[in-house]
Scaffold this motif. Structure first.
Motif, PDB file in Angstrom:
ATOM      1  N   GLY A   1       0.818  -1.212   0.000  1.00  0.00           N
ATOM      2  CA  GLY A   1       0.000   0.000   0.000  1.00  0.00           C
ATOM      3  C   GLY A   1       0.853   1.263   0.000  1.00  0.00           C
ATOM      4  N   LEU A   2       0.224   2.360   0.380  1.00  0.00           N
ATOM      5  CA  LEU A   2       0.918   3.652   0.432  1.00  0.00           C
ATOM      6  C   LEU A   2       1.708   3.710   1.738  1.00  0.00           C
ATOM      7  CD1 LEU A   2       1.446   6.672  -0.137  1.00  0.00           C
ATOM      8  CD2 LEU A   2      -0.840   7.149   0.755  1.00  0.00           C
ATOM      9  N   GLN A   3       3.016   3.800   1.635  1.00  0.00           N
ATOM     10  CA  GLN A   3       3.849   3.769   2.837  1.00  0.00           C
ATOM     11  C   GLN A   3       4.433   5.156   3.109  1.00  0.00           C
ATOM     12  OE1 GLN A   3       6.559   0.468   2.701  1.00  0.00           O
ATOM     13  NE2 GLN A   3       4.905  -0.987   2.371  1.00  0.00           N
ATOM     14  N   MET A   4       4.189   5.637   4.310  1.00  0.00           N
ATOM     15  CA  MET A   4       4.599   7.004   4.630  1.00  0.00           C
ATOM     16  C   MET A   4       5.387   7.075   5.930  1.00  0.00           C
ATOM     17  SD  MET A   4       1.328   9.390   3.809  1.00  0.00           S
ATOM     18  CE  MET A   4       2.206  10.878   4.271  1.00  0.00           C
ATOM     19  N   SER A   5       6.158   8.151   6.020  1.00  0.00           N
ATOM     20  CA  SER A   5       6.828   8.466   7.265  1.00  0.00           C
ATOM     21  C   SER A   5       6.321   9.846   7.657  1.00  0.00           C
ATOM     22  CB  SER A   5       8.331   8.489   6.999  1.00  0.00           C
ATOM     23  OG  SER A   5       9.010   8.605   8.189  1.00  0.00           O
ATOM     24  N   VAL A   6       5.992  10.050   8.930  1.00  0.00           N
ATOM     25  CA  VAL A   6       5.467  11.351   9.332  1.00  0.00           C
ATOM     26  C   VAL A   6       6.331  11.938  10.446  1.00  0.00           C
ATOM     27  CG1 VAL A   6       3.111  10.701   8.716  1.00  0.00           C
ATOM     28  CG2 VAL A   6       3.839  10.492  11.085  1.00  0.00           C
ATOM     29  N   ALA A   7       6.308  13.265  10.525  1.00  0.00           N
ATOM     30  CA  ALA A   7       7.122  13.922  11.548  1.00  0.00           C
ATOM     31  C   ALA A   7       6.379  15.129  12.095  1.00  0.00           C
ATOM     32  CB  ALA A   7       8.454  14.350  10.947  1.00  0.00           C
ATOM     33  N   GLY A   8       6.569  15.374  13.360  1.00  0.00           N
ATOM     34  CA  GLY A   8       6.000  16.555  14.006  1.00  0.00           C
ATOM     35  C   GLY A   8       6.876  16.919  15.184  1.00  0.00           C
ATOM     36  N   ILE A   9       6.605  18.067  15.789  1.00  0.00           N
ATOM     37  CA  ILE A   9       7.507  18.491  16.873  1.00  0.00           C
ATOM     38  C   ILE A   9       7.253  17.675  18.141  1.00  0.00           C
ATOM     39  CG2 ILE A   9       8.109  20.409  18.393  1.00  0.00           C
ATOM     40  CD1 ILE A   9       7.659  22.268  16.018  1.00  0.00           C
ATOM     41  N   MET A  10       6.013  17.691  18.616  1.00  0.00           N
ATOM     42  CA  MET A  10       5.702  16.981  19.853  1.00  0.00           C
ATOM     43  C   MET A  10       4.973  15.690  19.526  1.00  0.00           C
ATOM     44  SD  MET A  10       6.895  19.051  22.098  1.00  0.00           S
ATOM     45  CE  MET A  10       6.210  18.608  23.668  1.00  0.00           C
ATOM     46  N   ARG A  11       5.387  14.639  20.201  1.00  0.00           N
ATOM     47  CA  ARG A  11       4.824  13.317  19.920  1.00  0.00           C
ATOM     48  C   ARG A  11       3.309  13.303  20.087  1.00  0.00           C
ATOM     49  NH1 ARG A  11       4.745   8.634  23.213  1.00  0.00           N
ATOM     50  NH2 ARG A  11       5.655   9.861  24.869  1.00  0.00           N
ATOM     51  N   GLU A  12       2.833  13.953  21.133  1.00  0.00           N
ATOM     52  CA  GLU A  12       1.402  13.881  21.433  1.00  0.00           C
ATOM     53  C   GLU A  12       0.608  15.008  20.790  1.00  0.00           C
ATOM     54  OE1 GLU A  12       0.743  13.362  25.624  1.00  0.00           O
ATOM     55  OE2 GLU A  12       0.892  11.196  25.294  1.00  0.00           O
ATOM     56  N   MET A  13       1.264  15.880  20.054  1.00  0.00           N
ATOM     57  CA  MET A  13       0.521  16.991  19.443  1.00  0.00           C
ATOM     58  C   MET A  13       0.653  16.949  17.917  1.00  0.00           C
ATOM     59  SD  MET A  13       1.004  19.980  22.176  1.00  0.00           S
ATOM     60  CE  MET A  13       0.849  19.650  23.907  1.00  0.00           C
ATOM     61  N   THR A  14       1.599  17.705  17.366  1.00  0.00           N
ATOM     62  CA  THR A  14       1.634  17.772  15.895  1.00  0.00           C
ATOM     63  C   THR A  14       1.989  16.433  15.251  1.00  0.00           C
ATOM     64  OG1 THR A  14       3.807  18.764  16.171  1.00  0.00           O
ATOM     65  CG2 THR A  14       2.012  20.231  15.564  1.00  0.00           C
ATOM     66  N   ALA A  15       2.867  15.647  15.907  1.00  0.00           N
ATOM     67  CA  ALA A  15       3.216  14.354  15.311  1.00  0.00           C
ATOM     68  C   ALA A  15       1.993  13.433  15.311  1.00  0.00           C
ATOM     69  CB  ALA A  15       4.375  13.705  16.073  1.00  0.00           C
ATOM     70  N   GLU A  16       1.200  13.516  16.371  1.00  0.00           N
ATOM     71  CA  GLU A  16       0.001  12.678  16.443  1.00  0.00           C
ATOM     72  C   GLU A  16      -1.023  13.130  15.390  1.00  0.00           C
ATOM     73  OE1 GLU A  16      -1.228  11.168  20.362  1.00  0.00           O
ATOM     74  OE2 GLU A  16      -3.187  12.019  19.894  1.00  0.00           O
ATOM     75  N   SER A  17      -1.135  14.450  15.188  1.00  0.00           N
ATOM     76  CA  SER A  17      -2.050  14.955  14.151  1.00  0.00           C
ATOM     77  C   SER A  17      -1.591  14.491  12.768  1.00  0.00           C
ATOM     78  CB  SER A  17      -2.103  16.487  14.184  1.00  0.00           C
ATOM     79  OG  SER A  17      -2.689  16.919  15.381  1.00  0.00           O
ATOM     80  N   ALA A  18      -0.279  14.557  12.533  1.00  0.00           N
ATOM     81  CA  ALA A  18       0.251  14.111  11.232  1.00  0.00           C
ATOM     82  C   ALA A  18      -0.003  12.622  11.049  1.00  0.00           C
ATOM     83  CB  ALA A  18       1.745  14.415  11.150  1.00  0.00           C
ATOM     84  N   HIS A  19       0.155  11.873  12.116  1.00  0.00           N
ATOM     85  CA  HIS A  19      -0.100  10.430  12.077  1.00  0.00           C
ATOM     86  C   HIS A  19      -1.552  10.181  11.676  1.00  0.00           C
ATOM     87  CE1 HIS A  19       0.464   6.370  14.415  1.00  0.00           C
ATOM     88  NE2 HIS A  19       0.259   6.213  13.132  1.00  0.00           N
ATOM     89  N   ARG A  20      -2.466  10.923  12.306  1.00  0.00           N
ATOM     90  CA  ARG A  20      -3.900  10.762  11.982  1.00  0.00           C
ATOM     91  C   ARG A  20      -4.184  11.139  10.533  1.00  0.00           C
ATOM     92  NH1 ARG A  20      -5.435  12.006  17.630  1.00  0.00           N
ATOM     93  NH2 ARG A  20      -5.009  14.196  17.334  1.00  0.00           N
ATOM     94  N   ALA A  21      -3.550  12.216  10.068  1.00  0.00           N
ATOM     95  CA  ALA A  21      -3.789  12.664   8.682  1.00  0.00           C
ATOM     96  C   ALA A  21      -3.350  11.584   7.699  1.00  0.00           C
ATOM     97  CB  ALA A  21      -3.037  13.965   8.409  1.00  0.00           C
ATOM     98  N   ALA A  22      -2.172  11.000   7.948  1.00  0.00           N
ATOM     99  CA  ALA A  22      -1.645   9.985   7.023  1.00  0.00           C
ATOM    100  C   ALA A  22      -2.503   8.734   7.057  1.00  0.00           C
ATOM    101  CB  ALA A  22      -0.199   9.664   7.392  1.00  0.00           C
ATOM    102  N   LEU A  23      -2.889   8.299   8.254  1.00  0.00           N
ATOM    103  CA  LEU A  23      -3.734   7.105   8.345  1.00  0.00           C
ATOM    104  C   LEU A  23      -5.075   7.341   7.656  1.00  0.00           C
ATOM    105  CD1 LEU A  23      -3.144   5.991  12.049  1.00  0.00           C
ATOM    106  CD2 LEU A  23      -2.438   4.759  10.002  1.00  0.00           C
ATOM    107  N   GLY A  24      -5.612   8.543   7.850  1.00  0.00           N
ATOM    108  CA  GLY A  24      -6.906   8.871   7.241  1.00  0.00           C
ATOM    109  C   GLY A  24      -6.838   8.879   5.727  1.00  0.00           C
ATOM    110  N   ALA A  25      -5.647   9.164   5.193  1.00  0.00           N
ATOM    111  CA  ALA A  25      -5.482   9.169   3.732  1.00  0.00           C
ATOM    112  C   ALA A  25      -5.224   7.773   3.203  1.00  0.00           C
ATOM    113  CB  ALA A  25      -4.336  10.096   3.349  1.00  0.00           C
ATOM    114  N   GLY A  26      -5.215   6.794   4.088  1.00  0.00           N
ATOM    115  CA  GLY A  26      -5.070   5.409   3.638  1.00  0.00           C
ATOM    116  C   GLY A  26      -3.653   4.890   3.682  1.00  0.00           C
ATOM    117  N   ALA A  27      -2.774   5.574   4.417  1.00  0.00           N
ATOM    118  CA  ALA A  27      -1.367   5.170   4.393  1.00  0.00           C
ATOM    119  C   ALA A  27      -1.047   4.148   5.481  1.00  0.00           C
ATOM    120  CB  ALA A  27      -0.478   6.395   4.597  1.00  0.00           C
ATOM    121  N   VAL A  28       0.029   3.417   5.229  1.00  0.00           N
ATOM    122  CA  VAL A  28       0.651   2.610   6.276  1.00  0.00           C
ATOM    123  C   VAL A  28       1.774   3.488   6.806  1.00  0.00           C
ATOM    124  CG1 VAL A  28       2.015   0.544   6.747  1.00  0.00           C
ATOM    125  CG2 VAL A  28       0.123   0.453   5.125  1.00  0.00           C
TER     126      VAL A  28
END
Lengths: 445, 608
Positions: free
Chosen positions: B95-122
């Protein structure tokens, strides 16, 4: 399954690409005859590790100021110990930061005042020097007081090399940039030298045959002939050695008492199951590999000391295992067992690496033959057809072999009430059974 | 869009390529047939079209209709040949394989994680400044990964930019290569602090195919995932899929409507939830992963439990749960050793089918555990924003809510959908119902569905161009309504009344019920039958409106009718002894009509 696993084992041409992980010297020429132990290529390079130098922290200045002190730019080559940053201040001693390794400046962080140096792939001089005294801001002669390791100790990358606990809330610390052995703690200069474990990397032929094509700097393609048997699951690296059947029938388990000193360096052939005790004894005796029908999942987990996953081949054991059928007590396919029994004492090569996802790789056992096969074939994927020899992969007839009698075009209902396409199979030991086509592996075309 | 008379949906999965055909009959699109063939994205057959054409050829044979002329799909339909529309979803090659990054693990990184998962990524790696790894480790990890693209977030608009620059520098230092298309620049989507854009462009602009979208956390209290999700899907189509072997022709066939399979599932679930303004939960039990989707008050979240699945991940699923947990769902004797071996054999023979009832029940027991594990993972990631300042009124004084609370409250979930092989191919839909009841343990009033033939992804991608058609197919052809479950939550006292109910049929017939704690039964209410229900819970009981509060609702029947599950406390306590547990299990299976009666009797006799 019928399309994923070739089940034929008549002699065929086998080609193996033997490749180094890093460039080196190829030691064979096209046309050379090779044995499994023939070294095909060798390299003395070690992979270049990245080293991050905290320039701002070492100079004790704000990160934003560090950029003006860094003497190198991205792409510059530096030597171990070379000055890469300098801070000159009026009426105060000049402070310098030196490179911990020889390599290329790969990246400079202006935000954090860091320099990333990628160590060169180089010949074996894997010494790394760390200026611990400077990092702890102590006099070099006090270095040993703060060291957490002694000469000869092994140290892992990121481990705390030395620490100066100044107060309850503040600690000066120095971490090891690499994994290796402490070579020297120098109380005159404050430097700690770490030697990384090193041995030249070689790649062997693995199977007997002829060098078909050399791959400059990397290795060669070996062309050999033999029986190729794919197992269902395995673990361990590539090994080779003479075959030693220790059981007399495919449904006899391989127990520890069947192994003795004569098993050392051999590929041992068992029947239906290998026990945990047998695995442990085999490892102790220096058995190269075991080929057997099945093994209990929890015993393999106990032997390896870690849970199994869908990818194997990186286990920390010298023993290689190939399960020809699967998990549990599973009598080995009689035809395979016969072939292995008849090959007693002959050289075999085996690889336990298994990958069940994204490009299936099954473990393999190769029995080389001298005479080239009648046809230049690398094996085909036999299709399910009336008359095909098949093996049943799942209960209630798991492990049974037989011949396809009919392939009804219409789906049929199973005991589970599932409607699927089936095959009617006449079993070798008598009787006719109906089996979902998905549960069959075609053994011969 | 002109009227569509036939639709071919292709799903290129990691092991099989599925082809499904719908044809217009009697005024609406109806399911005509479905076939599959091995996916061919890897050597030696490194061309996806080989598997696609094989699946279509098998479909032609099954439905007796020509779809291709030579090697080309006939599109639009000519007479009875070809199709008007072809839609494609893909999860091949991981599938679509992504790496995500954000400043704080529980804030922007978690939001980026949600965005990527929502777009169908692994999501292969979530990097943040505070993730506890050394910078060198972060660089090395990113370098090794070879993702399809990177999503970089960080900071609120107008905030400090230095940490975003530090993240960008780490990405720049790693310079990972794309999985496909050597020589191509790796796509990188920046969705962080707008003030940092010039610096991010300076650091990453040359080395990466940089795309800039609005910040996913413009303010601490606000999460805006949609622009990043859309860009991920656009890049997937333009840069990733176009590089994969054989896909350019598929893109042409589908008029460039191709999406990652999970993204398509998410799309149709969101549309369905929007249409009826309801909260929806869906669980997709696959071979390698189990995905959970939720649409709660319009907010869509998808999570992937990477090592929870029925085939490739069956051993890791087993490792995450326990043998005892799996054994509690099995009504016959099997030793832990046999269970472990069965489970391991399932992993090494992933395409085989259960031929006996025992084998089927073993699979469904593992599926219950997979659902439980994946749902627990979902509750961890589908949460409100963390670390934000909450506005509290005078009424909140006694209820000190925390940030980062789970979004999914089962009492407020209106519908649960089961999908994936073990669910969609369960011989009786009631078995999927039983797996949902045990795996999710619904609360309040919940409608339960199973995806027939695993069609959700096809409909999601079809909805891109024909939303109404997709929704019509969803309800008419895809979802089997299993029934409605009424499950009170509270402090049960065995034998005391949990709630009373008054059911009113359209023709005026009325029925009064008194449900006691501990009861589990079902009432006949067929698919399409709807009754008005007035549910009056006891003081210690909640049916979705609060303890003791009356619930007025419509209840729709299904294959299994109306299920009353007053076993109470979640998770439902199981009997202590093995024999009692088996009897309870058989009782539930009998009530739900999961297995033939003679099989149930056989299991019963074996345990007594």
């Amino acid at each position: 399954m019928t399309e994923a696993l070739p089940g034929t084992w008549e002699p065929r041409v086998i080609r193996k690409e033997r490749r180094l992980p890093l460039p080196g010297v190829v030691l064979v020429d096209e046309g050379d005859r090779v044995q499994p132990s023939t070294v095909i290529a060798r390299t003395e390079l070690v992979p270049g590790a990245p080293h991050l130098v905290e320039v701002a922290a070492e100079l004790g200045i704000p990160a934003a100021q560090a950029a003006s002190c860094i003497l190198k730019k991205v792409g510059d080559r530096v030597e171990a110990g070379e000055v890469i940053a300098r801070l000159e201040q009026p009426l105060r001693p000049t402070r310098e930061v030196r490179s911990p390794t020889s390599g290329l400046v790969e990246f400079i962080s202006s935000v954090h005042g860091r320099v990333l140096i990628r160590e060169e792939m180089k010949e074996a001089d894997p010494l790394v020097m760390v200026n611990v005294a400077r990092e702890l801001d102590i006099h070099p002669y006090r270095l040993r007081w703060f060291m957490r390791y002694r000469e000869g100790d092994e140290v892992r990358q990121g481990a705390l090399l030395a620490a100066d606990v100044g107060s309850a809330s503040f600690m000066n610390a120095c971490y090891s940039p690499v994994t290796g052995v402490i070579e020297k703690i120098d109380t005159r200069t404050g430097l700690v030298t770490i030697r990384r474990p090193y041995r030249p990397t070689t790649v062997e032929a693995y199977i007997p045959g002829t060098v078909e094509r050399a791959i400059p700097e990397w290795g060669a393609v070996i062309r050999g002939c033999g029986h190729l048997i794919h197992g269902a699951f395995g673990f361990g690296f590539e090994v080779y050695g003479p075959l030693l059947p220790v059981v007399s029938s495919p449904d006899e388990p391989l127990t520890a008492d069947l192994l003795g000193p004569e098993s050392e360096g051999k590929i041992v052939v068992g029947g239906s199951l290998v026990t945990l005790d047998a695995l442990r004894k085999a490892a102790e005796l220096g058995v190269r590999g075991i080929v057997v029908g099945g093994a209990n999942n929890h015993e393999i987990v106990s032997f390896l000391g870690k849970p199994l996953g869908a990818v194997t081949g990186q286990e920390e054991t010298d023993l290689t295992l190939v399960l020809t059928e699967g998990f549990g007590a599973m009598p080995m396919n009689p035809a395979v067992f016969r072939l292995l029994q008849q090959s007693e004492g002959k050289l075999a090569s085996m690889d336990g690496s298994t990958q069940l996802r994204a490009g299936v790789v099954r473990p393999e056992l190769i029995l080389p033959v001298d005479a080239p096969p009648a046809r230049e074939t690398e094996g085909t994927f036999p299709r399910l057809r009336v008359g095909a020899r098949v093996r049943i992969l799942r209960q209630p007839h798991a492990g049974a072999t037989g011949t396809v009698q009919a392939l009804p075009p219409e789906p049929q209902m199973l005991e589970t009430e599932m409607l699927v396409k089936v095959a009617i199979v006449r079993l070798d030991d008598g009787g006719e059974v109906t089996v979902p086509r998905a549960n069959l592996r075609v053994m011969e075309g | 869009m002109a009227e569509v008379n036939s639709v071919l949906a292709l799903d290129v999965g990691s092991t099989t390529t599925k082809a499904t055909l719908w044809v217009r009959r009697e005024g609406r699109l109806r399911f005509a047939g479905r076939t599959d063939a091995p996916t061919t994205v890897e050597l030696p057959t490194e061309d996806v079209m080989i598997g696609v054409r094989e699946a279509i050829a098998r479909l032609e044979e099954e439905v007796g209709r020509r779809l291709m002329a030579g090697e080309q799909l006939v599109i639009p339909q000519r007479g009875d040949e070809g199709v008007d529309l072809c839609v494609v979803t893909s999860s091949a090659g991981g599938g679509l394989q992504m790496s995500v990054a954000g400043i704080m693990r529980e804030m922007t990184a978690e939001s980026a994680h949600r965005a990527a998962l929502g777009a169908g990524a692994v999501v292969m790696d979530v990097m943040s400044i505070d993730d506890g790894r050394l910078t060198v480790e972060k660089v090395r990890r990113l370098k090794e990964l070879r993702p399809d693209m990177i999503l970089l977030s960080g900071g609120t608009d107008g905030g400090n930019i230095s940490q975003v620059m530090a993240l960008a520098e780490i990405v720049s230092a790693a310079r990972p290569r794309p999985r496909f298309g050597s020589g191509q620049k790796l796509p990188l989507i920046y969705a962080g602090n707008v003030q940092a854009r010039p610096e991010v462009e300076r650091i990453l602009g040359e080395e990466f195919d940089l795309r800039v979208v609005p910040n996913i956390r413009p303010r601490m209290e606000e999460e805006v995932l949609e622009p990043a999700r859309r860009e991920i899907q656009r890049v997937f189509l333009e840069s990733v899929i176009a590089q994969a072997p054989g896909y350019s022709e598929l893109l042409r066939w589908s008029n460039r409507t191709l999406a990652p399979t999970p993204a398509a599932v998410g799309k149709i679930l969101r549309l369905w939830a929007e249409k009826y303004r309801m909260n929806v939960l869906a669980v997709d039990v696959g071979g390698a992963t189990t995905d959970v989707f939720s649409v709660i008050n319009g907010q869509f979240t998808r999570t992937v439990s990477a090592n929870v699945g029925m085939t490739y991940s069956s051993l890791t699923t087993f490792t995450r749960t326990t043998a005892e947990n799996v054994l509690r769902w099995i009504p016959f004797d099997i030793s832990e050793d046999q269970l472990r071996n069965w489970n391991a054999n399932k992993m090494i023979q992933p395409t085989t089918l259960p031929q006996t009832l025992d084998e089927l029940l073993l699979e469904q027991a593992l599926a219950r555990e997979a659902v439980q594990l994946a749902f627990a993972d979902h509750l961890e990631l589908a949460v409100g924003l963390k670390g934000i300042r909450l506005r509290r009124g005078i009424a909140d004084i006694f209820e000190q809510t925390r940030t980062g609370m789970p979004l999914v409250d089962l009492l407020r979930v209106d519908a649960i959908v089961a999908t994936g092989g073990v669910m969609s191919h369960a011989p009786r839909p009631q078995q999927a119902l039983a797996m949902l009841l045990d795996g999710i343990q619904p609360e309040g009033v919940t409608e339960l569905y199973v995806d027939n033939h695993f069609m959700l992804p096809h409909l999601g991608i079809l909805a891109e161009g024909a939303q109404d058609t997709a929704l019509q197919l969803l309800e008419a052809e895809c979802l089997i309504h299993l029934g409605t479950c009424i499950a009170p939550v509270g402090q049960p006292r065995s034998g005391s009344v949990a709630f009373s109910a008054q059911l009113i049929w359209p023709e005026g017939k009325e029925e009064a019920l008194t449900v006691r704690w501990g009861e589990f039964y079902r009432l006949p209410l067929g698919p399409g039958e709807v009754v008005q229900a007035k549910l009056r819970p006891a003081r210690n009981c909640d049916l979705g409106e609060g303890r003791g509060r009356i619930v007025h609702t419509k209840v729709e029947g299904g294959v299994a009718g109306l299920i009353i599950d007053a076993r109470g406390r979640r998770p439902v306590p199981l009997a202590q002894t093995r024999a009692e547990r088996v009897h309870e299990l058989i009782k539930v299976m009998r009530i739900l009509d999961c297995l033939p009666e003679d099989a149930l009797r056989r299991y019963e006799e074996a345990v007594t």
